[in-house]
Scaffold this active site. Sequence first.
Site, PDB file in Angstrom:
ATOM      1  N   ILE A  18       0.827  -1.202   0.000  1.00  0.00           N
ATOM      2  CA  ILE A  18       0.000   0.000   0.000  1.00  0.00           C
ATOM      3  C   ILE A  18       0.863   1.254   0.000  1.00  0.00           C
ATOM      4  CG2 ILE A  18      -1.693   1.307   1.332  1.00  0.00           C
ATOM      5  CD1 ILE A  18      -2.843  -1.355   2.314  1.00  0.00           C
ATOM      6  N   SER A  77      12.202   4.099   2.766  1.00  0.00           N
ATOM      7  CA  SER A  77      12.449   2.661   2.713  1.00  0.00           C
ATOM      8  C   SER A  77      13.573   2.282   3.669  1.00  0.00           C
ATOM      9  CB  SER A  77      12.820   2.237   1.285  1.00  0.00           C
ATOM     10  OG  SER A  77      13.126   0.860   1.229  1.00  0.00           O
ATOM     11  N   ASP A  91      14.357   3.826   8.586  1.00  0.00           N
ATOM     12  CA  ASP A  91      13.936   2.709   9.424  1.00  0.00           C
ATOM     13  C   ASP A  91      13.203   3.315  10.613  1.00  0.00           C
ATOM     14  OD1 ASP A  91      13.628   0.647  11.225  1.00  0.00           O
ATOM     15  OD2 ASP A  91      15.676  -0.106  11.037  1.00  0.00           O
ATOM     16  N   ASN A 114       2.898   5.124   6.921  1.00  0.00           N
ATOM     17  CA  ASN A 114       2.357   3.876   6.395  1.00  0.00           C
ATOM     18  C   ASN A 114       3.063   2.642   6.961  1.00  0.00           C
ATOM     19  OD1 ASN A 114       1.040   2.141   4.069  1.00  0.00           O
ATOM     20  ND2 ASN A 114       3.240   1.773   3.946  1.00  0.00           N
ATOM     21  N   SER A 123      -6.310   0.869  10.972  1.00  0.00           N
ATOM     22  CA  SER A 123      -6.965  -0.359  10.506  1.00  0.00           C
ATOM     23  C   SER A 123      -8.368  -0.423  11.085  1.00  0.00           C
ATOM     24  CB  SER A 123      -6.170  -1.586  10.955  1.00  0.00           C
ATOM     25  OG  SER A 123      -6.922  -2.778  10.778  1.00  0.00           O
ATOM     26  N   LYS A 146      -2.775  -0.446  16.513  1.00  0.00           N
ATOM     27  CA  LYS A 146      -3.493   0.482  15.640  1.00  0.00           C
ATOM     28  C   LYS A 146      -4.483   1.333  16.433  1.00  0.00           C
ATOM     29  CE  LYS A 146      -1.622  -0.599  11.644  1.00  0.00           C
ATOM     30  NZ  LYS A 146      -0.891   0.371  10.819  1.00  0.00           N
ATOM     31  N   THR A 166      -1.677  -7.806  -0.692  1.00  0.00           N
ATOM     32  CA  THR A 166      -0.270  -7.443  -0.755  1.00  0.00           C
ATOM     33  C   THR A 166       0.554  -8.725  -0.711  1.00  0.00           C
ATOM     34  OG1 THR A 166       0.010  -7.312   1.654  1.00  0.00           O
ATOM     35  CG2 THR A 166      -0.758  -5.318   0.529  1.00  0.00           C
TER      36      THR A 166
END
Length: 243
Positions: A18, A37, A63, A90, A143, A170, A201
């Site tokens: 996502i 990333s 990270d 995310n 979520s 969450k 995913t």
Amino acid sequence: MSEQEQKIALVTGASDGIGKETARQLAQQGLQVLIGSRSLEKGQKVVEAFAAAGLSVGLVQLDVTDRESIEKAAQQVGEQYGRLDVLVNNAGIALDRTPLSEMSIEDFTLTFQTNVIGTFSVTKLFLPLIRKSSQGRIVIVSSRLASLLNMSDENSRYYSVVLPSYAASKAALNALTIHFARELKDSGIKVNAVEPGLTATRYVTLEGAQPVEVGAESSVKYALIGDDGPTGGFFDREGVHVW
């Protein structure tokens, strides 16, 4: 569009799933997107794939469980752009494989370290750059399993989905959303939690899962809301989601 007019957006965990699709859609909307990333190698592959599709994006090694990594990323963005207009938190993990009482303390701790403390740390350390934006936006990917109603109502279709540490992390993000939004309300920075829905995913292969193009919609929508948009809410792609 001048460099000052183009919005700068950072998406954490954007090398896959996502997050990657959120980055793609924001880039398609004309934003200068930075791929957050943990792995530079994986992130570079995303940059190259997007370039082949005509989308120019940047790359930031990030990270969310490593404070030094976050600090370096914030310094890089500050030196290169001077501000951050959109932050999409995310990055996250789900390690539940057993009932809660049987889950290892290590896995429970890592879930909160990544999902909650990671999101808090990224938001806190990038906030000085977001304050320099004229339209700061913070999106926190939550979520539907974070919904206390969904977790407690036996008639809910999600009542039988038992991922307790993930759900608890969450739910904590929803609380962070409310408090960041309250604190930043007068600054014009809008902070919202979004619910992507069950999305196919690399880690989710359940029947009925929607494509990532749909799963990214709520993140993109609330990253791009105008000054008359909401703050401190919990939304899916269709509108308000139950707490």
